[in-house]
Motif scaffolding. Structure first.
Motif, PDB file in Angstrom:
ATOM      1  N   SER A 348      49.929  39.023  52.886  1.00 49.81           N
ATOM      2  CA  SER A 348      48.666  39.550  53.407  1.00 49.81           C
ATOM      3  C   SER A 348      48.010  38.548  54.356  1.00 49.81           C
ATOM      4  O   SER A 348      47.437  38.931  55.382  1.00 49.81           O
ATOM      5  CB  SER A 348      47.721  39.911  52.259  1.00 49.81           C
ATOM      6  OG  SER A 348      47.393  38.781  51.479  1.00 49.81           O
ATOM      7  N   ALA A 349      48.100  37.264  54.035  1.00 47.50           N
ATOM      8  CA  ALA A 349      47.473  36.242  54.879  1.00 47.50           C
ATOM      9  C   ALA A 349      48.215  36.073  56.197  1.00 47.50           C
ATOM     10  O   ALA A 349      47.594  35.974  57.271  1.00 47.50           O
ATOM     11  CB  ALA A 349      47.410  34.912  54.130  1.00 47.50           C
ATOM     12  N   GLY A 368      42.696  37.476  49.111  1.00 49.58           N
ATOM     13  CA  GLY A 368      41.343  36.954  48.929  1.00 49.58           C
ATOM     14  C   GLY A 368      40.564  37.664  47.835  1.00 49.58           C
ATOM     15  O   GLY A 368      39.520  37.173  47.398  1.00 49.58           O
ATOM     16  N   PHE A 369      41.085  38.811  47.375  1.00 52.84           N
ATOM     17  CA  PHE A 369      40.415  39.580  46.322  1.00 52.84           C
ATOM     18  C   PHE A 369      41.111  39.429  44.972  1.00 52.84           C
ATOM     19  O   PHE A 369      40.723  40.075  44.005  1.00 52.84           O
ATOM     20  CB  PHE A 369      40.376  41.058  46.714  1.00 52.84           C
ATOM     21  CG  PHE A 369      39.656  41.320  48.001  1.00 52.84           C
ATOM     22  CD1 PHE A 369      38.281  41.467  48.042  1.00 52.84           C
ATOM     23  CD2 PHE A 369      40.366  41.405  49.196  1.00 52.84           C
ATOM     24  CE1 PHE A 369      37.619  41.704  49.234  1.00 52.84           C
ATOM     25  CE2 PHE A 369      39.710  41.641  50.396  1.00 52.84           C
ATOM     26  CZ  PHE A 369      38.335  41.788  50.417  1.00 52.84           C
ATOM     27  N   GLY A 370      42.145  38.594  44.924  1.00 49.58           N
ATOM     28  CA  GLY A 370      42.871  38.388  43.675  1.00 49.58           C
ATOM     29  C   GLY A 370      44.367  38.521  43.881  1.00 49.58           C
ATOM     30  O   GLY A 370      44.832  39.060  44.901  1.00 49.58           O
ATOM     31  N   GLY A 371      45.132  38.050  42.908  1.00 47.74           N
ATOM     32  CA  GLY A 371      46.578  38.035  43.029  1.00 47.74           C
ATOM     33  C   GLY A 371      47.200  39.402  43.252  1.00 47.74           C
ATOM     34  O   GLY A 371      48.197  39.530  43.976  1.00 47.74           O
ATOM     35  N   HIS A 372      46.624  40.450  42.648  1.00 45.03           N
ATOM     36  CA  HIS A 372      47.171  41.790  42.816  1.00 45.03           C
ATOM     37  C   HIS A 372      46.720  42.442  44.119  1.00 45.03           C
ATOM     38  O   HIS A 372      47.084  43.591  44.397  1.00 45.03           O
ATOM     39  CB  HIS A 372      46.805  42.675  41.615  1.00 45.03           C
ATOM     40  CG  HIS A 372      47.619  42.372  40.400  1.00 45.03           C
ATOM     41  ND1 HIS A 372      47.256  41.376  39.508  1.00 45.03           N
ATOM     42  CD2 HIS A 372      48.789  42.886  39.934  1.00 45.03           C
ATOM     43  CE1 HIS A 372      48.157  41.313  38.535  1.00 45.03           C
ATOM     44  NE2 HIS A 372      49.088  42.206  38.775  1.00 45.03           N
ATOM     45  N   GLY A 373      45.960  41.705  44.930  1.00 42.36           N
ATOM     46  CA  GLY A 373      45.652  42.166  46.279  1.00 42.36           C
ATOM     47  C   GLY A 373      46.730  41.801  47.269  1.00 42.36           C
ATOM     48  O   GLY A 373      46.702  42.259  48.419  1.00 42.36           O
ATOM     49  N   GLU A 374      47.678  40.971  46.842  1.00 41.28           N
ATOM     50  CA  GLU A 374      48.775  40.603  47.736  1.00 41.28           C
ATOM     51  C   GLU A 374      49.566  41.849  48.132  1.00 41.28           C
ATOM     52  O   GLU A 374      49.782  42.761  47.322  1.00 41.28           O
ATOM     53  CB  GLU A 374      49.705  39.599  47.044  1.00 41.28           C
ATOM     54  CG  GLU A 374      50.816  39.072  47.938  1.00 41.28           C
ATOM     55  CD  GLU A 374      50.291  38.526  49.254  1.00 41.28           C
ATOM     56  OE1 GLU A 374      50.377  39.240  50.275  1.00 41.28           O
ATOM     57  OE2 GLU A 374      49.767  37.391  49.261  1.00 41.28           O
ATOM     58  N   GLY A 375      49.973  41.872  49.400  1.00 44.58           N
ATOM     59  CA  GLY A 375      50.703  43.028  49.907  1.00 44.58           C
ATOM     60  C   GLY A 375      49.829  44.040  50.624  1.00 44.58           C
ATOM     61  O   GLY A 375      50.335  45.042  51.130  1.00 44.58           O
ATOM     62  N   TYR A 376      48.518  43.761  50.685  1.00 39.98           N
ATOM     63  CA  TYR A 376      47.582  44.671  51.345  1.00 39.98           C
ATOM     64  C   TYR A 376      46.609  43.891  52.227  1.00 39.98           C
ATOM     65  O   TYR A 376      46.405  42.684  52.037  1.00 39.98           O
ATOM     66  CB  TYR A 376      46.754  45.453  50.315  1.00 39.98           C
ATOM     67  CG  TYR A 376      47.542  46.434  49.485  1.00 39.98           C
ATOM     68  CD1 TYR A 376      47.644  47.778  49.865  1.00 39.98           C
ATOM     69  CD2 TYR A 376      48.176  46.023  48.314  1.00 39.98           C
ATOM     70  CE1 TYR A 376      48.356  48.686  49.084  1.00 39.98           C
ATOM     71  CE2 TYR A 376      48.893  46.923  47.535  1.00 39.98           C
ATOM     72  CZ  TYR A 376      48.973  48.250  47.923  1.00 39.98           C
ATOM     73  OH  TYR A 376      49.678  49.135  47.154  1.00 39.98           O
ATOM     74  N   VAL A 377      46.008  44.603  53.157  1.00 42.06           N
ATOM     75  CA  VAL A 377      44.854  44.088  53.889  1.00 42.06           C
ATOM     76  C   VAL A 377      43.732  45.110  53.782  1.00 42.06           C
ATOM     77  O   VAL A 377      43.976  46.325  53.680  1.00 42.06           O
ATOM     78  CB  VAL A 377      45.157  43.788  55.375  1.00 42.06           C
ATOM     79  CG1 VAL A 377      46.112  42.616  55.504  1.00 42.06           C
ATOM     80  CG2 VAL A 377      45.697  45.026  56.092  1.00 42.06           C
ATOM     81  N   ARG A 378      42.498  44.606  53.792  1.00 44.91           N
ATOM     82  CA  ARG A 378      41.329  45.487  53.774  1.00 44.91           C
ATOM     83  C   ARG A 378      40.780  45.623  55.178  1.00 44.91           C
ATOM     84  O   ARG A 378      40.573  44.630  55.873  1.00 44.91           O
ATOM     85  CB  ARG A 378      40.243  44.925  52.859  1.00 44.91           C
ATOM     86  CG  ARG A 378      39.100  45.894  52.601  1.00 44.91           C
ATOM     87  CD  ARG A 378      37.917  45.200  51.962  1.00 44.91           C
ATOM     88  NE  ARG A 378      37.210  44.338  52.919  1.00 44.91           N
ATOM     89  CZ  ARG A 378      36.111  43.636  52.637  1.00 44.91           C
ATOM     90  NH1 ARG A 378      35.613  43.675  51.418  1.00 44.91           N
ATOM     91  NH2 ARG A 378      35.531  42.890  53.559  1.00 44.91           N
ATOM     92  N   VAL A 379      40.538  46.862  55.578  1.00 45.39           N
ATOM     93  CA  VAL A 379      40.010  47.161  56.908  1.00 45.39           C
ATOM     94  C   VAL A 379      38.677  47.871  56.747  1.00 45.39           C
ATOM     95  O   VAL A 379      38.573  48.869  56.020  1.00 45.39           O
ATOM     96  CB  VAL A 379      40.995  48.043  57.706  1.00 45.39           C
ATOM     97  CG1 VAL A 379      40.365  48.489  59.022  1.00 45.39           C
ATOM     98  CG2 VAL A 379      42.297  47.298  57.959  1.00 45.39           C
ATOM     99  N   GLY A 380      37.643  47.381  57.412  1.00 47.30           N
ATOM    100  CA  GLY A 380      36.326  48.008  57.367  1.00 47.30           C
ATOM    101  C   GLY A 380      36.160  49.028  58.475  1.00 47.30           C
ATOM    102  O   GLY A 380      36.533  48.774  59.628  1.00 47.30           O
ATOM    103  N   LEU A 381      35.593  50.181  58.130  1.00 47.52           N
ATOM    104  CA  LEU A 381      35.339  51.244  59.113  1.00 47.52           C
ATOM    105  C   LEU A 381      33.963  51.033  59.749  1.00 47.52           C
ATOM    106  O   LEU A 381      33.157  51.958  59.853  1.00 47.52           O
ATOM    107  CB  LEU A 381      35.408  52.612  58.427  1.00 47.52           C
ATOM    108  CG  LEU A 381      36.729  52.928  57.712  1.00 47.52           C
ATOM    109  CD1 LEU A 381      36.587  54.210  56.883  1.00 47.52           C
ATOM    110  CD2 LEU A 381      37.869  53.058  58.711  1.00 47.52           C
TER     111      LEU A 381
END
Length: 402
Positions: A348-349, A368-381
């Motif tokens: 993700s990084a 950045g949101f925790g270990g289980h956030g790996e593999g994703y990115v957060r996108v704001g609308l």
């Protein structure tokens, strides 16, 4: 008279912070902001989708209410310590109209200096050093901050796609259940954008009651649900007020992030303890802001409906762009975020860095949101439809999803 050189004290005098200051979690996203600012300073046009700050102004009628209230000398004095009754009555009315939840304004509503304040205060109110708090992973990092300040411990509840990004209570061990005293939940969810059904909250009440765990429902995005579905409040579940509390904020519903108005709602004992702690820290919000907040809650809610529609239109425009470049992801059902899987071969990084460096698009790495956030990115609308489409085009130009 001989002067004293201050430099002689610099080497001899050392300020030692309390241990808790060294135990606070690192602010992961401060680094992201620095990276984005460097690109902007270098003259690049960065589409910043990495933050969660509403991008449109507070509704004019709320601003006008503040302007008028600021001129009222009644509000130039200290406010009542627990806030004005009219504001607590306004939030109780809003909850009844929107969710069918009845709240006693005096005993089941506490006014907060923004929702974040309550989320950080609650562990200090309920947890002793060494006590355990159940925290979603991925989740809002400020949950960790409150636990650290309480010198308590965390046990992470994985949020996985195959379980609709809801915690699996059956997977929590007996030893963890016995130690846990507090649990944080957050739906619509930041960062996954998932929403929770009433049945989940009914299961949550049962789980909490059986194990003596206080539930803290973070309902910051409670007004933002798509496709004609209003998000469900934890307090709609029978027995919810007996086992927990919900945090609500005006930041997202009315674009009032900078106004710092939030509420803790539900369990009377917890509300009383929050008020007790705040009596030692604050003398409530400026009365003019409380008057404007009440106006936001009691006036026409058309501005909220328009806001939700705006986010839904942005969601649809962005996901149409993602479909064109071959980036497959599920549309969010709530919040103003999207939770997108990274392509193979990237963390993700590293993926977030690549998008910023080569496409000039900023996103938040899931790690950045925790270990289980790996593999994703957060996108704001949180920009216009045109800019969201442009972001998708820029990302598509990298050829990562061909």
């Amino acid at each position: 008279m001989k002067s004293t050189d201050p430099a002689q004290y610099r080497s001899a005098f050392h300020i030692q912070p309390a241990d808790v200051m060294t135990q606070l979690p690192t602010q992961f996203f401060a680094t992201l902001v620095q990276k984005v600012n460097r690109e902007i300073s270098a003259g690049h046009d960065v589409i910043n989708l990495g933050q969660g700050n509403p991008d449109t102004p507070t509704p004019p009628h709320v601003v006008q209410a503040l302007q008028e209230a600021a001129a009222n000398p009644v509000y130039h004095k200290y406010s009542p310590f627990t806030g004005y009754g009219f504001l607590k009555e306004a939030i109780a009315r809003r909850y009844f109209e929107d969710y069918g939840v009845s709240l006693d304004p005096e005993t089941e509503v506490a006014i907060l200096f923004g929702g974040k304040t309550g989320l950080v205060q609650l562990p200090q109110i309920l947890l002793n050093p060494g006590d355990l708090c159940l925290v979603p992973d991925p989740g809002y990092p400020d949950y960790w901050s409150g636990v650290a300040l309480a010198k308590a411990e965390m046990s992470f509840m994985p949020l996985r796609k195959d379980h609709a990004f809801l915690p699996d209570y059956a997977g929590i061990t007996e030893s963890v259940r016995r130690r846990a005293k507090l649990m944080f939940l957050n739906y619509p969810n930041n960062p996954t954008s998932a929403t929770a059904p009433l049945s989940f909250y009914e299961d949550t009440v049962k789980f909490a009651a059986e194990n003596g765990i206080v539930v803290a429902s973070d309902f910051a995005y409670g007004a933002i649900g798509f496709d004609g579905r209003r998000p469900v409040s934890f307090l709609q579940a029978p027995g919810a007020k007996e086992v927990g509390i919900e945090f609500y904020t005006l930041s997202k519903t009315y674009n009032m992030a900078g106004w710092r108005v939030g509420f803790a709602l539900g369990n009377r004992e917890v509300v009383s303890m929050i008020n007790q702690l705040q009596d030692h820290i604050y003398v409530s919000l400026f009365g003019g802001i409380q008057a404007a907040a009440a106006e936001a809650l009691t006036a026409s809610q058309e501005c909220v409906r328009e806001l939700v529609q705006r986010y839904e239109s942005r969601r649809d425009a962005f996901f149409a762009g993602l479909a064109e470049i071959g980036w497959e992801a599920e549309k969010p059902s709530g919040s103003f975020f999207s939770w997108l899987p990274v392509p193979q071969g990237h963390t993700s990084a590293s993926f977030a860095d690549l998008l910023l460096e080569r496409a000039k698009v900023a996103v938040a790495p899931g790690i950045g949101f925790g270990g289980h956030g790996e593999g994703y990115v957060r996108v704001g609308l949180l920009t216009s439809e045109d800019r969201l489409r442009e972001a998708a085009r820029r990302i598509g130009g990298l050829g990562l999803f061909a």
